[in-house]
Design an enzyme around this catalytic site. Sequence first.
Site, mmCIF file in Angstrom:
data_model
loop_
_atom_site.group_PDB
_atom_site.id
_atom_site.type_symbol
_atom_site.label_atom_id
_atom_site.label_comp_id
_atom_site.label_asym_id
_atom_site.label_seq_id
_atom_site.Cartn_x
_atom_site.Cartn_y
_atom_site.Cartn_z
ATOM 1 N N SER A 188 -10.508 -0.013 3.708
ATOM 2 C CA SER A 188 -9.584 -0.118 5.035
ATOM 3 C C SER A 188 -9.237 1.221 5.263
ATOM 4 O O SER A 188 -8.357 1.768 4.431
ATOM 5 C CB SER A 188 -8.267 -1.017 4.437
ATOM 6 O OG SER A 188 -9.094 -2.135 4.087
ATOM 7 N N GLU B 187 -4.070 4.171 6.394
ATOM 8 C CA GLU B 187 -4.089 3.970 4.732
ATOM 9 C C GLU B 187 -4.767 5.074 4.012
ATOM 10 O O GLU B 187 -4.282 5.576 2.758
ATOM 11 C CB GLU B 187 -4.620 2.642 4.624
ATOM 12 C CG GLU B 187 -4.620 2.407 2.978
ATOM 13 C CD GLU B 187 -5.209 0.983 2.611
ATOM 14 O OE1 GLU B 187 -5.104 -0.072 3.415
ATOM 15 O OE2 GLU B 187 -5.984 0.959 1.635
ATOM 16 N N ARG C 4 0.757 -1.342 -0.107
ATOM 17 C CA ARG C 4 0.107 -0.044 -0.107
ATOM 18 C C ARG C 4 0.866 1.190 -0.120
ATOM 19 O O ARG C 4 0.566 2.182 0.698
ATOM 20 C CB ARG C 4 -0.928 -0.122 1.152
ATOM 21 C CG ARG C 4 -1.827 -1.093 1.279
ATOM 22 C CD ARG C 4 -2.806 -0.952 0.088
ATOM 23 N NE ARG C 4 -3.909 -2.147 0.129
ATOM 24 C CZ ARG C 4 -3.688 -3.436 -0.282
ATOM 25 N NH1 ARG C 4 -2.345 -3.399 -0.927
ATOM 26 N NH2 ARG C 4 -4.382 -4.140 -0.024
#
Length: 337
Positions: free
Chosen positions: A238, A333, A164
């Site tokens: 997320s 994130e 990520r």
Amino acid sequence: MQIQEDFSLRQLNTFGLDQCARFFSEVYSTEDLTEVLRWCDERAIPVWVLGGGSNVLLTSDLEGMVIKIGIKGREVVEETEDHVLVRVGAGENWHEFVMFAVAKGWGGVENLSLIPGTVGAAPIQNIGAYGVEVKDVFHSLEAIDKKTTSLVFFDSKGCAFGYRDSYFKGQGKNRYVICYVTFKLSKSPVYNLTYGNVEDMLHELGYVEPSLTAVSETISFIRRQKLPDPSRIGNAGSFFKNPVVSLAQYQSLKDNHPTLQGFPTKDGMKIAAAWLIEHCGWKGKRWGTVGVHDRQPLVLVNYGQGRGQDIVNLSQAIAKAVMEKFGVPLEVEVNFW
Ligand SMILES: Cc1cc2nc3c(=O)[nH]c(=O)nc-3n(C[C@H](O)[C@H](O)[C@H](O)COP(=O)(O)OP(=O)(O)OC[C@H]3O[C@@H](n4cnc5c(N)ncnc54)[C@H](O)[C@@H]3O)c2cc1C
């Protein structure tokens, strides 16, 4: 070049947060983009680049220009017996691109079905799901350097992809606007069914053999069951990354919590942030107008009237609880604006 003033971003972010941009422009070509960037530069106006708004958290009104990337197009730029190189406009919808590849019989992105957002944002956090990341099919990208308005090419190495993560979230943060991404897709797909219950579910859905369509539909089915639909309840997928801890810390956590699962990576053991959050008692918890999703504790939700700052406060309370109980820091994130 069309510039709008005091523009509501409510419809353009999947949290459904009602914040305004002082200026807003949607661009459909690199020329459009360059013109808007120069306009901002001449007036010393800060710029935010928006794709599908599925990974941003608006914490206030934006005193600057939001440029929405609407650059479209899909073009095969190379074809051999084994693969195709497809150059795709950054403003194309990611899932529609996946559907296009599946229909053509080109493999590589089927496990990334139904991820919201645009093609141009995919390399930013190296989107990933079900054992595949965009880096696995990435060939190159073309971006405009905001500082100089010149065109810059990046290959995979230049993007420095990680979990990520990429160069565009690190040293290159806020400097480039991605205009086109070229993917290398396979004409002889190798199916990746190893993650979770993908293979079992594929058979449960009635597919005897894997195919691109079977895999894509299976992944979409699993995702629809697990994740809240942003058109019904505001969220950005997320909220936190899965933390990677040292082997020693993992062993000590595992001794105290035998149900904790770890997945070896080159940097240590990756553990599920969802498990940590759930075991701090946050799953399904409501926090005023926002909360933690009841099926997937990694997803923070806006019940409709929440503000970005409510979600920030909630995320900080969760991270604090996880740190106190497990000694594991959680990294966000989602991009805060
Ligand atoms: C329900 C749901 C499920 C999700 N599941 C996953 C998942 O499985 N895996 C996963 O990895 N992610 C997932 N996400 C997160 C999200 O879909 C991805 O991060 C996606 O790539 C964001 O695309 P976007 O166009 O919406 O980007 P935006 O939210 O518009 O922008 C995200 C960031 O990228 C920058 N950016 C966007 N476009 C450009 C561009 N052209 N040039 C330069 N910078 C740009 C923005 O400035 C911002 O910093 C999920 C989100 C939701 C809502």
